[in-house]
Scaffold this motif. Sequence first.
Motif, mmCIF file in Angstrom:
data_model
loop_
_atom_site.group_PDB
_atom_site.id
_atom_site.type_symbol
_atom_site.label_atom_id
_atom_site.label_comp_id
_atom_site.label_asym_id
_atom_site.label_seq_id
_atom_site.Cartn_x
_atom_site.Cartn_y
_atom_site.Cartn_z
ATOM 1 N N ASP A 1 0.441 -0.987 0.117
ATOM 2 C CA ASP A 1 -0.144 -0.024 0.466
ATOM 3 C C ASP A 1 0.474 1.196 -0.295
ATOM 4 O O ASP A 1 1.217 1.672 0.947
ATOM 5 C CB ASP A 1 -0.667 -0.215 1.285
ATOM 6 N N ARG A 2 0.925 2.216 -0.841
ATOM 7 C CA ARG A 2 1.848 3.136 -1.116
ATOM 8 C C ARG A 2 1.350 4.053 -0.354
ATOM 9 O O ARG A 2 1.783 5.700 -0.597
ATOM 10 C CB ARG A 2 1.901 3.272 -2.712
ATOM 11 N N ARG A 3 0.177 4.140 -0.417
ATOM 12 C CA ARG A 3 -1.149 5.280 0.230
ATOM 13 C C ARG A 3 -0.232 5.727 1.519
ATOM 14 O O ARG A 3 -0.386 6.349 2.119
ATOM 15 C CB ARG A 3 -1.941 5.256 0.187
#
Length: 287
Positions: free
Chosen positions: A19-21
């Motif tokens: 999850d690059r968030r």
Amino acid sequence: MSGFLGKALDRFVTIVEMDRRIIFLCIFISVAIPLFFPMGFPIQPSKEVVTLYEAVEALPVGSVVYLAADLDPGSMPELYPMMEAGMRHMFRKNLKVVAGCLWPAAPPLVDEAFRDIGIGEYNKTYGVDFVNLGFKEGREVVMVSLGKSIPETFPADYRGTPVGSIPMMEGIETIHDIDLIFNVSAGYPGTKEWVQQVQSRFDIRIVAGVTAVSAPEFYPYIQSGQLAGLLGGLAGAAEYEVLLRQPGSGVKGMDAQSLGHLVIVGFIILGNLIFIIGRRRRGPDHD
């Protein structure tokens, strides 16, 4: 130790890939925190900001400053802190402030700043210590018209009151009765037009605050003496606040920007470390 570091990096890579968030959240937090809890990063005022400060500081008590507020909501993050800092400086020195706008969205912004700074912080009185003349269409024509008659150019103020009946405007007939123009400019019409149409024509001192992207365009005006000082972007506003010893939204904004940049640089360094270590662990055959 290297095994522990390798496992830690493997776990970090896994998290980022999932999850690059997480990265976006880290940047959001790093930008938001200084807005509520200023970090106090060191800020060194530039020569152009110091000369602007000195130009206002040199005005005697009771001098009249024309605040040429040429901005809109889209440029507020950079220019509104400049306008607030300028008002603090003027009211602290008990100067009279006449505001006029060549951008239609500017008068409410000026009114809000007058209410917060003039009335809220310095207990100044509308019509006695400051006036908002509002918006006038005409661009350069309005600038030149101020040299002939301010009451004819702006017959009524932003509230609809006839300018001739405002106590502070008594004796302020033309641009020649103005001691300094403080221009806050987001573009056209703005600083370049004030210099070309008013400074050159009427020989009046002008200082300006402009967006960071347009600031390099105005350094020649500083060198030629046609501008007495310049604020460039949010950094210029923060430097001005440092000189005033009154940190405001400019300093907070620069803290947020600086911390956000540090976090981004940190992620870039970490990303490259992960890439280099991962490539070595995979071996040259996998490049």
